[in-house]
Design a protein around this motif. Structure first.
Motif, PDB file in Angstrom:
ATOM      1  N   ALA A 114      30.316  80.772  51.027  1.00 17.92           N
ATOM      2  CA  ALA A 114      29.755  80.094  50.174  1.00 17.92           C
ATOM      3  C   ALA A 114      30.090  78.529  50.707  1.00 17.92           C
ATOM      4  O   ALA A 114      31.145  78.220  51.046  1.00 17.92           O
ATOM      5  CB  ALA A 114      30.086  79.889  48.762  1.00 17.92           C
ATOM      6  N   ILE A 115      29.179  77.666  50.780  1.00 19.67           N
ATOM      7  CA  ILE A 115      29.444  76.323  51.130  1.00 19.67           C
ATOM      8  C   ILE A 115      29.433  75.281  49.840  1.00 19.67           C
ATOM      9  O   ILE A 115      28.466  75.581  49.410  1.00 19.67           O
ATOM     10  CB  ILE A 115      28.459  75.844  52.294  1.00 19.67           C
ATOM     11  N   ILE A 116      30.202  74.454  49.710  1.00 20.43           N
ATOM     12  CA  ILE A 116      30.062  73.678  48.572  1.00 20.43           C
ATOM     13  C   ILE A 116      30.407  72.231  48.950  1.00 20.43           C
ATOM     14  O   ILE A 116      31.391  72.087  49.688  1.00 20.43           O
ATOM     15  CB  ILE A 116      31.253  74.192  47.375  1.00 20.43           C
ATOM     16  N   VAL A 117      29.355  71.505  48.662  1.00 20.14           N
ATOM     17  CA  VAL A 117      29.437  70.108  49.248  1.00 20.14           C
ATOM     18  C   VAL A 117      29.723  68.965  47.836  1.00 20.14           C
ATOM     19  O   VAL A 117      29.365  69.376  47.159  1.00 20.14           O
ATOM     20  CB  VAL A 117      28.124  69.647  49.795  1.00 20.14           C
ATOM     21  N   GLY A 118      31.048  68.538  48.150  1.00 24.80           N
ATOM     22  CA  GLY A 118      31.577  67.611  47.076  1.00 24.80           C
ATOM     23  C   GLY A 118      32.422  68.156  46.359  1.00 24.80           C
ATOM     24  O   GLY A 118      32.610  69.254  46.234  1.00 24.80           O
ATOM     25  N   THR A 119      33.627  67.330  46.125  1.00 22.50           N
ATOM     26  CA  THR A 119      34.736  67.845  45.515  1.00 22.50           C
ATOM     27  C   THR A 119      35.083  67.166  44.265  1.00 22.50           C
ATOM     28  O   THR A 119      36.171  66.763  43.864  1.00 22.50           O
ATOM     29  CB  THR A 119      36.149  67.802  46.353  1.00 22.50           C
ATOM     30  N   GLY A 120      34.060  66.680  43.499  1.00 24.31           N
ATOM     31  CA  GLY A 120      34.291  66.069  42.179  1.00 24.31           C
ATOM     32  C   GLY A 120      34.344  67.208  41.213  1.00 24.31           C
ATOM     33  O   GLY A 120      34.629  68.304  41.706  1.00 24.31           O
ATOM     34  N   LEU A 121      34.194  66.625  39.781  1.00 21.75           N
ATOM     35  CA  LEU A 121      34.430  67.767  38.933  1.00 21.75           C
ATOM     36  C   LEU A 121      33.509  68.909  38.962  1.00 21.75           C
ATOM     37  O   LEU A 121      34.158  70.283  38.824  1.00 21.75           O
ATOM     38  CB  LEU A 121      34.000  67.189  37.341  1.00 21.75           C
ATOM     39  N   ALA A 122      32.516  68.893  39.569  1.00 22.28           N
ATOM     40  CA  ALA A 122      31.622  69.937  39.683  1.00 22.28           C
ATOM     41  C   ALA A 122      31.704  70.631  40.964  1.00 22.28           C
ATOM     42  O   ALA A 122      31.661  71.962  41.045  1.00 22.28           O
ATOM     43  CB  ALA A 122      30.166  69.683  39.485  1.00 22.28           C
ATOM     44  N   GLY A 123      32.203  70.067  42.049  1.00 21.92           N
ATOM     45  CA  GLY A 123      32.575  70.702  43.107  1.00 21.92           C
ATOM     46  C   GLY A 123      33.964  71.322  43.190  1.00 21.92           C
ATOM     47  O   GLY A 123      33.847  72.516  43.642  1.00 21.92           O
ATOM     48  N   ALA A 124      34.938  70.893  43.046  1.00 21.24           N
ATOM     49  CA  ALA A 124      36.094  71.194  43.174  1.00 21.24           C
ATOM     50  C   ALA A 124      36.295  72.599  42.256  1.00 21.24           C
ATOM     51  O   ALA A 124      36.791  73.405  42.529  1.00 21.24           O
ATOM     52  CB  ALA A 124      37.131  70.004  42.576  1.00 21.24           C
ATOM     53  N   SER A 125      35.700  72.005  41.128  1.00 24.33           N
ATOM     54  CA  SER A 125      35.938  73.405  39.917  1.00 24.33           C
ATOM     55  C   SER A 125      35.077  74.745  40.523  1.00 24.33           C
ATOM     56  O   SER A 125      35.670  75.783  40.333  1.00 24.33           O
ATOM     57  CB  SER A 125      35.373  72.954  38.527  1.00 24.33           C
ATOM     58  N   ALA A 126      34.023  74.307  41.145  1.00 27.17           N
ATOM     59  CA  ALA A 126      33.255  75.554  41.490  1.00 27.17           C
ATOM     60  C   ALA A 126      34.038  76.305  42.665  1.00 27.17           C
ATOM     61  O   ALA A 126      34.099  77.472  42.913  1.00 27.17           O
ATOM     62  CB  ALA A 126      31.808  75.045  41.963  1.00 27.17           C
TER      63      ALA A 126
END
Lengths: 240, 679, 246
Positions: free
Chosen positions: B68-80
């Motif tokens: 999986a690629i997850i773009v962004g590391t804010g609350l929604a990205g880092a937690s995912a």
């Protein structure tokens, strides 16, 4: 275990198998403990020096008594040798750790700032290394002067501790060397005492930090001041 | 409007429908309605557990073959990323910052809602659900919002277990406060830095997975294109911002957690580099953009001091609890020392217009009235481009009533922050405040599973059009980001991934090559334009247009004018922008150019969306839709839908084509739609 | 106001850099970074490449910005570079702007450095090992308020790197101590306490940061006022780990 962080630099890894004993903090702990041993030593040494105010015989009795301490369990001079070995070991540990940490620090910032302004640090904290070196050089001279070499600058006897002391400090520039060394020692103790408390993890609150700082200042004044009394009073003829 | 009713004029503009008020006629094309097919029916309280059970599971042994690629590391990205890493998937996490910890979630101050009912004040999942639906002015989905309220309690447990240092009472239990005008105390907080502490918790969980080798983190990487193969999202093109290398990253699924687009207004409380590019690139590849015009404007920000201003700083809304808002009655008094203006010459306009709520009216009303008095020429503070944009927030009365120590204890850190930024002492002189763009409720359209209209592309947090409807309730953004990342996405994405790993894709697959080519051409284009104006100067001008015409108060004429202005400016931008340096190194102008280019296209769509929505709803006031006494008027009969827009492509010479509007009708089965009133 | 700047310009990590002089017309209301924005607009106008520097939130919380301003980390006030305003300077002042200097923070370009070492410090142990969904109820374990408050106070670290930049030894002990103290104060952090400190200090040394000599320049430069006693806690936790044979 290597982490897979491809950017920005593939060579940077997470360390594996770290041991508490192999850390810089362990080195600092070694410095702190050996430093505390020196503090105990200089306090005792200073106390002995002040015997000079009690006159020739009291001082020499004290010096002699040091050698008979612990008899008959220990041979003559035995305890003194135990102390000497302890001090030499502490010196090796203290200096080795200092050199290792010094090397580390200078390789942690090889490119220096063009402009540098300090905010709050004390002069004594920033001069620990050069100050330590000064004290080490002084120590060599001091041992040559009074212990190993026993040099009487006025050509007088060297087998009488009190006379050797008086003959030495009657020379103004020798007293000056001692006083300069005591300033260095005072500064070293001031930061060293605080730093050791911090390294030993005893300064966990603002209050304990104040106490540790105060202890540093007090020790610095007492030890450096106490050691300086004898040379000064000798130079001015009070002790003779 | 069906195709049969549509005609095209010779200059390419599509003529509008025969509906009563189709303000946006000619600017858009009607498309098929869409529906959220993933939300289960039945009782609200059972829907989420039903969906979790129905969603297929990926065998744990197979997970390490699924990427999986997850773009962004804010609350929604880092937690995912952390949660999927823990589950055993192979995760690649991307952020443009130098560290995942710097994502802009870090700046959230207030708190996070959870229906824990630790205070025993009658809170419940249902009440949080109801408050959120009502706060969103009945423009969000019941199923989604209910799930959000349900999951909220797990978030607090998770964060506490991670060591997030929430405020506590002397008994050692968690403290709560009431926030944003709700009647129960359900907001958990960590002084004024709740976002920071929650993000650090998620960041630490992420770093733990990086150390475990399940997540690979690509910092200083910006996603510039989505790779879609056979209709599925299969990867991204990212630029390494240090080396300039254009990299291809392929995976079985792509998650965008890239945040909001408030920076289309240039000045906002967003971080300098927050942008829409990841979302916009996905939109251009087929993902629908929903309700783009829904932006939230925060009334208590520190005003602009000059044209050099680069961003706006928010101060907690709690200031309005004790501060009184006013402006001089007479224009002539505006440059006087406020302390010399006698009581009778002051206009406490909120208290005057809204005697019941006074200074505590909702964010949008407080913001709009501030703009109104400044537009009348009664604003205070420095003149910027001929207008004083600021109103006083005065604590003199509160200081007299409560004493300075009480004010210091309550607001000390905010006062200090204000003093640092403005150089004025708010204990002596009234504060000056002005509204600023703060959050966007709009974003990529997703179904109940958080999947966009491109299969395999999931969107979480502020980047999706979310659960906030037309206005977000205070302390709900953090809740939604973490709900999506920790609990929703990891449970819904497995349904999609149960069929994976999908067929391997070669780097020379035509879709990959095409995406790479597009990025390279774009980069080269910016570097070779060799114009005369800096990227920032365009961005600032675009922001002015957006703020003026698509900000707090909108009119059909204004929006049409804005669309014209944006189109002209965009063309000029592509011909005349100056990006110096090369693409093979750190080049911040180049980064900004790409972002601003996408903001232009987004800005136009926002105006079209706002033009279409001829109702005052949530945070938005449409001049044409107000009651007799000038209050917001919603039209549930006409606009109770999500406006999901499809990218129409561009004409040969870069001309805008009209976007396609797909409506998702909002059904309210469990709540009654009420018109709000604060008078 | 006219400001005479001397800014470190360096094209890449591989080449040598130098201080370059510029003149900027600023206003007192500008933040320091907005003054640099103005400089960059001027440079673009003249066809010169703008100065690369890092900033994101510009409200003092993200920790992106970090400049050595006239020999002080983040400049003369105790705040972040983005919250420093030009009213702290006088018309005609000369300001020397340098990047953070520490070997574990190599310069990438101009004023931008690589601080990924901080991420690796956290990755080496700065967390509580709890998987999503495995948490007990938040009220299961009460935390005494003084501990919770102290944990919060030190958890406010923004990871900007000013402590390393200001430390004559290039040590990251304050950063490290802040995280160690945060997690040591909480019941949730106890299980991994020994292993955490050993791994994190091991990583700190591995990255090439210097040792701490308790000088206190770090805490004086810290925009969030992280107190020096976190280093004491770091040391005592390591001592405990040592005693436990870790």
């Amino acid at each position: 275990m290597a982490t897979t962080r491809p950017s920005p630099d593939q060579t940077r890894t997470l360390v594996s198998g770290a041991h508490a004993a192999r850390t810089t903090i362990a080195l600092k702990l070694a410095m702190a403990v050996s430093g505390l041993i020196f503090i105990a030593f200089v306090l005792g040494h200073m106390y002995g020096n002040l015997k000079a105010f009690a006159g020739h015989d009291a001082f020499n009795d004290y010096a002699h008594h040091l050698r008979t301490l612990g008899e008959p369990v220990l041979p003559y001079g035995g305890l003194l040798w135990i102390i000497r070995v302890g001090l030499i070991a502490s010196l090796v540990v203290h200096v080795t750790s200092a050199v290792l940490l010094w090397k580390r620090a200078s390789s942690a910032r090889q490119h220096k700032y063009a402009v540098r302004k300090y905010r709050s640090s004390t002069l004594s904290s920033r001069t620990m290394r050069w100050g330590g070196l000064t004290i080490l050089l002084f120590l060599v001279w001091h041992l040559l002067n009074f212990s190993i070499g026993k040099v009487n600058p006025q050509g007088g006897p060297t087998n009488d501790p009190y006379d050797l002391l008086v003959d030495t400090f009657e020379v103004w520039w020798l007293t000056l060397i001692y006083l300069v060394a005591m300033v260095a020692l005072g500064m070293h103790l001031r930061h060293g005492t605080w730093s050791a408390s911090q390294t030993l993890g005893l300064t966990n609150s603002a209050r304990s930090r104040r106490t540790a700082n105060l202890a540093g200042i007090t020790l610095a004044v007492v030890v450096a001041g106490g050691f300086s009394l004898v040379p000064i009073f000798t130079l001015f003829g009070v002790i003779s | 409007m069906t195709d049969a009713h549509r005609t095209t004029t010779p200059d390419g503009i599509v003529q509008g429908s025969d509906e009563q008020h189709d303000d946006a006629a000619g600017y858009y094309v009607d498309g098929e309605p869409i529906a959220d097919t993933k939300a289960p029916g039945g009782p609200l309280a059972e829907r989420w557990s039903t969906r979790q059970f129905d969603a297929k599971i990926v065998n744990p042994a197979n997970r390490r073959k699924v990427s999986a690629i997850i773009v962004g590391t804010g609350l929604a990205g880092a937690s995912a990323a952390a949660t999927m890493g823990e589950a055993g998937y192979v995760v690649k996490s991307f952020c443009y910052q130098d560290s995942p910890r710097r994502a802009h979630s870090i700046a959230a101050q207030g708190g996070i809602n959870a229906a824990k009912n630790y205070k025993g004040d009658g809170d419940s999942v249902h009440r949080l659900f109801y408050d959120t639906i009502k706060g969103g002015d009945y423009r969000s989905r019941e199923s989604n919002v209910y799930r959000l309220a349900e999951v909220s309690v797990n978030i607090i447990d998770q964060c506490v277990a991670q060591g997030v240092p929430f405020a506590r009472e002397y008994g050692g239990l968690l403290d709560n406060r009431s926030f944003g005008g709700v009647q129960v105390s359900r907001t958990f907080y960590a002084r004024g830095q709740t976002g920071q502490q929650l993000l650090l918790g998620a960041y630490q969980a992420l770093e733990r997975q990086i150390a475990a080798g399940t997540v690979h983190c690509y910092t200083r990487h910006e996603m510039l294109e989505l790779i879609v193969v056979d209709g599925r999202a299969r990867g991204i093109i990212a630029r390494d911002l240090v080396s300039g290398e254009i990299e291809t990253h392929l995976a079985d699924v792509v998650v965008l957690a890239s945040g909001g687009y408030g920076n289309v207004f240039y000045l906002s409380t967003n971080a300098m580099n927050s942008n829409v590019t990841a979302s916009w690139r996905a939109h251009r590849k087929g993902a629908l953009m929903a309700n783009p015009c829904y932006t939230q404007i925060h009334p208590t920000c520190i005003p602009v001091t000059g044209t050099h201003q680069s961003k706006l700083t928010l101060m907690s809304e709690s200031l309005r609890n004790d501060g009184r808002i006013w402006v001089p009655k007479k224009k002539a008094d505006c440059d006087k020392d406020p302390r010399d203006i006698p009581e009778e010459d002051r206009d406490y306009y909120l208290e005057r217009i809204y005697p019941a709520f006074g200074n505590l009216v909702p964010r949008d009303i407080a913001s709009r009235q501030a703009k109104n008095v400044c537009d009348e020429g009664r604003g205070v503070g420095p003149e910027v481009e001929g207008v004083r944009r600021g109103v006083y927030l005065d604590f003199a009365d509160a200081m007299e009533r409560l004493g300075r120590p009480a004010i210091e204890a309550k607001y000390g850190n905010l006062f200090d922050m204000y003093a640092r930024i403005t150089g004025e002492d708010p204990y002596q002189v009234p504060m000056r405040i002005y509204p600023a763009v703060h959050y966007v409720m709009g974003g990529l359209w997703v179904d109940y599973d958080l999947q966009s209209t491109i299969p395999g592309l999931f969107v979480t947090g502020e980047a999706n059009f979310s659960d906030h409807g037309a206005n977000r309730l205070g302390a709900s953004a953090l809740m939604q980001g973490l709900a999506d990342g920790y609990f929703v996405l990891p449970n819904t994405i497995r349904d999609y991934l149960s069929a994976s790993p999908f067929e391997k894709i070669a780097e020379d697959h035509p879709a990959v090559v095409e995406a790479q080519q597009a990025v390279r051409e774009r980069v080269d284009k910016f570097l070779s334009t060799n114009g005369t104006r800096s990227v920032d100067s365009y961005h600032r001008e675009l922001g002015n247009i957006m703020w003026e015409y698509c900000g707090m108060e909108r009119t059909a004429d204004g929006l049409r004018k804005a669309i014209d202005l944006i189109r002209t400016l965009r063309q000029d931008f592509h011909r005349n922008v100056r990006v110096l340096g090369s693409g093979e190194n750190i080049n911040q102008s180049l980064e900004k150019a790409g972002r601003v280019a996408d903001f232009f296209e987004l800005g136009e769509l926002m105006c079209i969306d706002a033009l279409n929505r001829r109702e005052s709803c949530g945070g938005h006031f449409r001049g044409e839709s107000q009651t007799e006494d000038g209050e917001a008027l919603r039209h549930d009969d006409q606009y109770a839908y999500v406006a999901a827009w499809a990218w129409p492509g561009q004409g040969e010479d870069g001309e805008s084509l009209p976007p396609v509007l797909h409506k998702e009708h909002l059904n309210y089965e469990f709540t009654e739609m009420k018109q709000r009133s604060y008078k | 106001m006219i400001i005479n700047l001397k800014v470190w310009r360096q094209d890449s990590p591989a080449v040598e850099g130098e201080l370059v002089s510029y003149q900027v017309e600023a206003s007192e209301d500008m933040s320091f970074l907005e003054m640099l924005d103005v400089l960059n607009e001027d440079l673009i106008g003249k066809g010169e490449e703008p100065v690369v520097f890092e900033s994101d939130c510009r409200e003092g919380i993200c920790g992106s910005c970090g400049l050595m301003i006239n020999g002080q980390a983040h400049g003369p006030e105790v705040t972040t570079s983005c919250q420093l305003h030009m009213r702290s300077f006088k018309d005609g002042d000369e300001i020397v702007v340098e990047p953070w200097r520490a070997d574990p923070f190599p310069v990438l370009k101009d004023l931008m450095v690589d601080r990924s070492a901080f991420d690796r410090l956290i990755a080496s142990g700065g967390y509580v090992s709890v998987n999503t969904g495995a948490a007990p109820d938040a009220h299961a374990v009460p935390v005494p308020k003084p501990n919770a408050d102290r944990a919060f106070d030190v958890a406010t670290c923004i990871g900007c790197g000013a402590c390393v930049a200001a430390c004559p030894n290039g040590s990251a002990s304050l950063f490290l101590g802040a995280k160690i103290t945060h997690l040591s104060e909480l019941p949730q952090g106890q299980a991994e306490r020994d292993q955490r400190v050993v791994n994190m200090v091991g990583q700190h040394d591995h990255e090439g940061f210097g040792g701490c000599t308790n000088i206190g320049e770090c805490t004086a430069a810290c925009p969030k006022g992280i107190p020096l006693d976190v280093i004491s806690r770091l040391n005592s936790d390591l001592r405990t780990a040592l005693r436990h044979g870790r």
